[in-house]
Design a protein around this motif. Structure first.
Motif, PDB file in Angstrom:
ATOM      1  N   THR A  67       0.830  -1.206   0.000  1.00 13.76           N
ATOM      2  CA  THR A  67       0.000   0.000   0.000  1.00 13.76           C
ATOM      3  C   THR A  67       0.859   1.248   0.000  1.00 13.76           C
ATOM      4  O   THR A  67       0.664   2.167  -0.813  1.00 13.76           O
ATOM      5  CB  THR A  67      -0.913   0.003   1.238  1.00 13.76           C
ATOM      6  N   TYR A  68       1.813   1.300   0.919  1.00 17.13           N
ATOM      7  CA  TYR A  68       2.666   2.485   1.010  1.00 17.13           C
ATOM      8  C   TYR A  68       3.524   2.651  -0.233  1.00 17.13           C
ATOM      9  O   TYR A  68       3.646   3.755  -0.776  1.00 17.13           O
ATOM     10  CB  TYR A  68       3.563   2.413   2.251  1.00 17.13           C
ATOM     11  N   ILE A  69       4.139   1.565  -0.696  1.00 14.63           N
ATOM     12  CA  ILE A  69       5.068   1.716  -1.813  1.00 14.63           C
ATOM     13  C   ILE A  69       4.330   2.123  -3.082  1.00 14.63           C
ATOM     14  O   ILE A  69       4.873   2.839  -3.937  1.00 14.63           O
ATOM     15  CB  ILE A  69       5.896   0.438  -2.016  1.00 14.63           C
ATOM     16  N   CYS A  70       3.068   1.703  -3.238  1.00 13.09           N
ATOM     17  CA  CYS A  70       2.290   2.152  -4.397  1.00 13.09           C
ATOM     18  C   CYS A  70       2.075   3.660  -4.343  1.00 13.09           C
ATOM     19  O   CYS A  70       2.148   4.346  -5.377  1.00 13.09           O
ATOM     20  CB  CYS A  70       0.953   1.427  -4.461  1.00 13.09           C
ATOM     21  N   ASP A  71       1.802   4.198  -3.156  1.00  8.51           N
ATOM     22  CA  ASP A  71       1.642   5.648  -3.031  1.00  8.51           C
ATOM     23  C   ASP A  71       2.952   6.368  -3.329  1.00  8.51           C
ATOM     24  O   ASP A  71       2.966   7.403  -4.008  1.00  8.51           O
ATOM     25  CB  ASP A  71       1.151   6.006  -1.631  1.00  8.51           C
ATOM     26  N   LEU A  72       4.065   5.851  -2.813  1.00 12.06           N
ATOM     27  CA  LEU A  72       5.370   6.474  -3.073  1.00 12.06           C
ATOM     28  C   LEU A  72       5.659   6.517  -4.568  1.00 12.06           C
ATOM     29  O   LEU A  72       6.073   7.553  -5.107  1.00 12.06           O
ATOM     30  CB  LEU A  72       6.453   5.701  -2.327  1.00 12.06           C
ATOM     31  N   ILE A  73       5.445   5.398  -5.251  1.00 15.02           N
ATOM     32  CA  ILE A  73       5.699   5.343  -6.694  1.00 15.02           C
ATOM     33  C   ILE A  73       4.736   6.260  -7.436  1.00 15.02           C
ATOM     34  O   ILE A  73       5.141   6.992  -8.349  1.00 15.02           O
ATOM     35  CB  ILE A  73       5.582   3.886  -7.180  1.00 15.02           C
ATOM     36  N   ASP A  74       3.480   6.215  -7.058  1.00 17.75           N
ATOM     37  CA  ASP A  74       2.454   7.062  -7.677  1.00 17.75           C
ATOM     38  C   ASP A  74       2.866   8.535  -7.617  1.00 17.75           C
ATOM     39  O   ASP A  74       2.778   9.268  -8.610  1.00 17.75           O
ATOM     40  CB  ASP A  74       1.131   6.825  -6.949  1.00 17.75           C
ATOM     41  N   TRP A  75       3.334   8.966  -6.455  1.00 14.85           N
ATOM     42  CA  TRP A  75       3.735  10.370  -6.297  1.00 14.85           C
ATOM     43  C   TRP A  75       4.929  10.710  -7.194  1.00 14.85           C
ATOM     44  O   TRP A  75       4.940  11.739  -7.866  1.00 14.85           O
ATOM     45  CB  TRP A  75       4.075  10.664  -4.839  1.00 14.85           C
ATOM     46  N   HIS A  76       5.943   9.850  -7.193  1.00 13.24           N
ATOM     47  CA  HIS A  76       7.115  10.100  -8.035  1.00 13.24           C
ATOM     48  C   HIS A  76       6.735  10.214  -9.509  1.00 13.24           C
ATOM     49  O   HIS A  76       7.199  11.121 -10.220  1.00 13.24           O
ATOM     50  CB  HIS A  76       8.132   8.968  -7.856  1.00 13.24           C
ATOM     51  N   LEU A  77       5.892   9.305  -9.984  1.00 18.03           N
ATOM     52  CA  LEU A  77       5.549   9.292 -11.401  1.00 18.03           C
ATOM     53  C   LEU A  77       4.714  10.502 -11.795  1.00 18.03           C
ATOM     54  O   LEU A  77       4.897  11.062 -12.886  1.00 18.03           O
ATOM     55  CB  LEU A  77       4.822   7.992 -11.752  1.00 18.03           C
ATOM     56  N   LYS A  78       3.805  10.902 -10.949  1.00 14.08           N
ATOM     57  CA  LYS A  78       2.999  12.080 -11.296  1.00 14.08           C
ATOM     58  C   LYS A  78       3.857  13.340 -11.286  1.00 14.08           C
ATOM     59  O   LYS A  78       3.660  14.247 -12.108  1.00 14.08           O
ATOM     60  CB  LYS A  78       1.781  12.189 -10.379  1.00 14.08           C
ATOM     61  N   GLU A  79       4.865  13.401 -10.390  1.00 15.31           N
ATOM     62  CA  GLU A  79       5.762  14.553 -10.363  1.00 15.31           C
ATOM     63  C   GLU A  79       6.669  14.592 -11.593  1.00 15.31           C
ATOM     64  O   GLU A  79       6.968  15.666 -12.128  1.00 15.31           O
ATOM     65  CB  GLU A  79       6.616  14.522  -9.095  1.00 15.31           C
ATOM     66  N   GLN A  80       7.120  13.433 -12.033  1.00 16.73           N
ATOM     67  CA  GLN A  80       8.016  13.392 -13.193  1.00 16.73           C
ATOM     68  C   GLN A  80       7.357  13.961 -14.440  1.00 16.73           C
ATOM     69  O   GLN A  80       8.051  14.457 -15.344  1.00 16.73           O
ATOM     70  CB  GLN A  80       8.477  11.947 -13.432  1.00 16.73           C
ATOM     71  N   GLU A  81       6.037  13.926 -14.499  1.00 23.45           N
ATOM     72  CA  GLU A  81       5.343  14.492 -15.650  1.00 23.45           C
ATOM     73  C   GLU A  81       5.353  16.018 -15.642  1.00 23.45           C
ATOM     74  O   GLU A  81       4.991  16.637 -16.644  1.00 23.45           O
ATOM     75  CB  GLU A  81       3.909  13.973 -15.688  1.00 23.45           C
ATOM     76  N   THR A  82       5.769  16.626 -14.545  1.00 23.45           N
ATOM     77  CA  THR A  82       5.790  18.091 -14.435  1.00 23.45           C
ATOM     78  C   THR A  82       7.210  18.613 -14.240  1.00 23.45           C
ATOM     79  O   THR A  82       7.400  19.693 -13.685  1.00 23.45           O
ATOM     80  CB  THR A  82       4.915  18.547 -13.253  1.00 23.45           C
ATOM     81  N   MET A  83       8.219  17.864 -14.692  1.00 29.71           N
ATOM     82  CA  MET A  83       9.626  18.245 -14.551  1.00 29.71           C
ATOM     83  C   MET A  83      10.256  18.301 -15.945  1.00 29.71           C
ATOM     84  O   MET A  83      10.941  17.374 -16.368  1.00 29.71           O
ATOM     85  CB  MET A  83      10.354  17.259 -13.635  1.00 29.71           C
ATOM     86  N   PRO A  84      10.036  19.366 -16.709  1.00 30.38           N
ATOM     87  CA  PRO A  84      10.478  19.413 -18.102  1.00 30.38           C
ATOM     88  C   PRO A  84      11.991  19.355 -18.276  1.00 30.38           C
ATOM     89  O   PRO A  84      12.468  19.036 -19.371  1.00 30.38           O
ATOM     90  CB  PRO A  84       9.917  20.751 -18.601  1.00 30.38           C
ATOM     91  N   TRP A  85      12.730  19.634 -17.228  1.00 31.19           N
ATOM     92  CA  TRP A  85      14.185  19.603 -17.275  1.00 31.19           C
ATOM     93  C   TRP A  85      14.761  18.210 -17.008  1.00 31.19           C
ATOM     94  O   TRP A  85      15.963  17.986 -17.178  1.00 31.19           O
ATOM     95  CB  TRP A  85      14.757  20.567 -16.228  1.00 31.19           C
ATOM     96  N   LEU A  86      13.927  17.271 -16.611  1.00 30.44           N
ATOM     97  CA  LEU A  86      14.401  15.964 -16.149  1.00 30.44           C
ATOM     98  C   LEU A  86      14.839  15.087 -17.326  1.00 30.44           C
ATOM     99  O   LEU A  86      14.102  14.922 -18.296  1.00 30.44           O
ATOM    100  CB  LEU A  86      13.281  15.265 -15.375  1.00 30.44           C
ATOM    101  N   THR A  87      16.033  14.519 -17.222  1.00 26.70           N
ATOM    102  CA  THR A  87      16.482  13.550 -18.234  1.00 26.70           C
ATOM    103  C   THR A  87      15.737  12.234 -18.083  1.00 26.70           C
ATOM    104  O   THR A  87      15.342  11.610 -19.060  1.00 26.70           O
ATOM    105  CB  THR A  87      17.992  13.288 -18.108  1.00 26.70           C
TER     106      THR A  87
END
Length: 826
Positions: A560-580
């Motif tokens: 349960t927790y790790i799904c939330d952690l991954i979910d948060w990381h992935l949604k943030e990566q969509e808003t980081m235009p500088w990220l390789t």
């Protein structure tokens, strides 16, 4: 903006060819015997291996290759894994294909030190468990055929004996402090190869794309010519992805020249990419008086750029690297994965949506690289200079040699974009001295060597801040929400680290999850975690004892927790235009000698699939962001019983990449939700619904355009309150084709299941059967922490009588006669 044009290059290190593809090459998989331990000498192996030999000791067991002699003990919960010698022997029936030709043994990987014998003659040795190497056995075979032993007792066959050794050695890489097992054995395929007396040795094909979109190909080759033939004829063909010959060339070869070169061009070539992994083929044929030798190499043509202080671009367009990691490790086989296993793993990885992989922490099988080429997965591959510090000249010589071999053997692959020079080189321990300046000096040397061998790709390291200015690409330690901080700090911490280097790429993030363990309130621990102190991994953070509050120590290790952690990381990566890009650590759970106290002992449980490929719930979180194929998944198929108050509204999360989804509970619709990746958690696909006491059927219908996908699960809802576990209830819950599944449940004194219990459960068996044990999975370990108050294990009954014993600290031992269908009680 500094651009890096990738070419396709293949080098081979020694004067003996490490073979990519041969006309006459046979995998030596069968007919082997193995002895675990050391012998008094080579004669002991040969003497007892001869046909009709009277001596039968020590005992040798029959095995097939690839073979790892730590296939089970790497995850044995009760002892350290074996590190020492292991011997292999077989006999070969030689069928030479060329007059005056050569006979080679081509090792795709043998761990960690290897000696090779034909009869009693040592014909080769190698140090390093992960790079390829070849031994020419031609002369030794010819000499043995002159001996009486060739006729009797070996009856015209050639005795081959191989000694592998993974003993601890401070002057070898990787360090035994590393978070993975240093396996022993012939862990990859071994090939018997026949070649003409002159053959193709190195094959180097580079490509460069100009501004008009045309490509220049440069082919370089040299030859293995121990017989010193004076000349031959060479034919070269370039075949496009459709199978059409687009260039061809014929010319005589004078072996007085050390290298032969040929240059050609392609107009508007089809470029390689993850979405279209188009491969050209270079066919080379060498025609001499000793015969014809053929080599074929796949190449890809593309350009990539790590923008200075910016994103990654491929063929002129931005591409977010969506990655993971891989160890060469599997349940029941250890490091000896077969080609079919590797193929299955890479396909389910691609189906998750991966376009990038870091191969941790060593050169991996050519099969992996070939699949990355054909599936469209970028690669960061690295040498195993991992933890421990810096050793002596022997140590450094091995690091140089393995870097050279890795680049020369895998430079052909269009998937490779980064050569890794080390991992966690700021981690001391193997030596009294830990000198940062000496480590920097050697890192600079490796960086120069890598660029000398290959100027077209980048170099990189992970987690060694005092060397981050040396390499092209740097990955700091960022474990937001696991080893430090909260996962909500991920973007801010990453931006700060991004600004500190020219080229930033975040590899290794995530956290552990015990498959089958779920929680109604997984976020409760987050309130204890301090913010603003960074998100890096520090000394002792992997320990389950001591130190400051952190999720890795104080969390519940639930899916349960790790799904939330991954979910948060992935949604943030969509808003980081500088990220390789990033790479989750790792794709699959793997064995490790440094984590004996984990819920599955000796297993790093950060994978999104278990060690036997069983997906965890987190696999589907990644799919919901990365996969192109429409999918939907109700959290979670491995959560059979939920709990709470009567009439309480319970959160139901659905992971999907579809535009909208509708949830039904017990046949009643609870409305349609629109997907919005920034609406955390589950991208807005979540409902609060009442559960009925007992079984509840959950069904979701998701839509993307005209495409409809569905998912359905049944969960039981428990409102009864429990106290502390007081006893074990053990039952056989399945019996299929002589395979029985046994479940142990922790209940209180009123027989109410304790759904948050996480005590250790230990299974043992007496009888004719065998436990499916030492697999390193939540249902394949005889010692395991409970997941929601239960644990299961499987066994093969062998059509006999079996009694299973189940124990848990502080509780009465339970026995279950598996011929009795009733539940067992103390």
């Amino acid at each position: 903006m500094k651009k890096s044009i990738i070419g396709i290059v293949l080098f081979f290190l020694t004067s003996i060819p490490v073979l990519a593809q041969e006309q006459y090459s046979t995998r030596l998989n069968n007919g082997w015997e193995f002895f675990k331990g050391d012998l008094g000498g080579i004669w002991e192996a040969v003497r007892s291996g001869a046909e009709g030999a009277p001596e039968s000791v020590p005992h040798w067991e029959k095995v097939t290759l690839p073979h790892c002699f730590n296939a089970e003990d790497a995850v044995d919960p009760d002892k350290n894994y074996y590190q020492g010698a292991g011997w292999y022997r077989t006999t070969l029936a030689m069928e030479p294909r060329y007059q005056q030709g050569r006979i080679l043994l081509h090792f795709e990987g043998a761990a960690q030190k290897t000696d090779v014998y034909i009869y009693t003659t040592k014909v080769g040795s190698h140090v390093g468990g992960y790079d390829e190497w070849t031994v020419d056995i031609t002369d030794a075979v010819a000499e043995f055929k002159k001996k009486e032993a060739f006729r009797k007792p070996f009856n015209g066959k050639i005795p081959l004996v191989i000694r592998c050794d993974n003993s601890r050695d401070l002057q070898m890489i990787p360090s035994d402090l590393s978070d993975f097992n240093l396996y022993g054995g012939i862990i990859r395929y071994l090939n018997l190869v026949y070649i003409p007396s002159v053959s193709i040795n190195k094959l180097h094909v580079s490509s460069q794309v100009n501004d008009k979109g045309s490509a220049t190909l440069k082919v370089k080759t040299d030859f293995y010519n121990p017989s010193r033939l004076p000349n031959a004829d060479l034919e070269i063909q370039v075949v496009d992805p459709s199978g059409k010959i687009v260039q061809q060339y014929k010319a005589p070869v004078d072996f007085k020249d050390s290298v032969y070169e040929w240059t050609s061009s392609l107009k508007k070539p089809t470029l390689w990419s993850p979405s279209q992994p188009s491969l050209y083929k270079i066919k080379m044929k060498l025609i001499s008086a000793s015969g014809i030798h053929v080599r074929e190499e796949n190449i890809g043509i593309r350009t990539f750029v790590f923008e200075d202080h910016g994103p990654f671009t491929l063929n002129g367009k931005r591409l977010l690297l969506r990655g993971t990691h891989r160890h060469e490790d599997h349940a029941g086989t250890g490091g000896a994965m077969t080609e079919s296993m590797i193929r299955k793993e890479m396909i389910i990885m691609k189906q998750m949506g991966v376009n990038f992989i870091r191969l941790g922490h060593y050169q991996q099988s050519r099969i992996v690289l070939n699949l990355c080429d054909s599936l469209g997965i970028f690669v960061w591959e690295e040498i195993p200079w991992c933890r421990g510090g810096l050793g002596n000249d022997i140590y450094k010589g091995q690091a140089r040699r393995m870097l050279r071999n890795m680049i020369e053997q895998h430079y052909n692959h269009p998937s490779v974009i980064i050569w890794g020079l080390g991992n966690e080189n700021d981690w001391p321990g193997d030596f009294e001295e830990f000198d940062k300046e000496k480590i920097r000096t050697f890192m600079k040397e490796l960086n120069t060597l890598a660029h000398t061998l290959d100027s077209s790709r980048k170099t990189a390291i992970r987690r060694c801040d005092f060397c981050k200015d040396i390499v092209d690409v740097y990955s700091p330690s960022i474990w937001a929400g696991w080893y430090r901080g909260r996962y909500t700090e991920y973007k801010d911490v990453s931006k700060k680290e991004f600004e500190a280097v020219n080229h930033f790429l975040h590899v290794e993030w995530g956290g552990d999850s015990h498959a089958g363990r779920h929680a109604e309130e997984a976020e409760a621990v987050v309130k204890k975690i301090n913010t603003g102190l960074g998100a890096d991994e520090r000394k002792g953070d992997a320990s389950l004892h001591g130190g400051s509050a952190r999720v890795s120590k104080d969390g519940d290790w639930s899916e349960t927790y790790i799904c939330d952690l991954i979910d948060w990381h992935l949604k943030e990566q969509e808003t980081m235009p500088w990220l390789t890009g990033t790479a989750y650590w790792p794709f699959k759970d793997f064995s490790t000698p440094v984590r004996p106290e984990n819920p599955v002992p000796y297993v790093n449980q950060k994978g999104v699939v278990e060690r036997d490929f069983t997906p965890k719930s987190s696999y589907y979180v990644f799919q919901s962001y990365w996969s192109e194929k429409p999918m939907v998944y109700i959290y979670s198929h491995t959560w059979p019983v939920r709990w709470g108050e009567a009439g309480e509204q319970k959160l139901v999360k659905v992971y999907s990449n579809c535009e909208e989804a509708e949830l039904f509970v017990n046949g009643k619709s609870y409305g349609v939700k629109k997907r919005n990746s920034q609406d955390f958690p589950a991208a807005g696909l979540r409902w609060k619904v009442p559960f009925s006491e007992g079984n509840n059927t959950l069904r979701v219908v998701a839509r993307r355009g005209k495409t409809i996908v569905e998912d359905q699960i049944t969960q039981r809802y428990q409102t009864e309150k429990w106290t502390n576990p007081a006893k074990l209830v053990v039952e056989k819950i399945e019996d299929d084709n002589d395979i029985a599944t046994v479940q142990a449940k922790l209940v209180d004194e009123n027989n109410i299941p304790c759904l948050d219990a996480n005590q250790w459960i230990h299974f043992s068996l007496t009888g004719d059967g065998k436990l499916f044990d030492n697999l390193g999975t939540s249902s394949g370990s005889r010692k395991v922490q409970a997941y929601n108050g239960r644990a299961i294990i499987r066994l093969k009954a062998n059509s006999g009588k079996n009694i299973i014993c189940v124990q848990s600290p502080g509780l009465q031992t339970v026995f279950l006669d598996l011929t009795d269908k009733k539940k067992a009680t103390p």
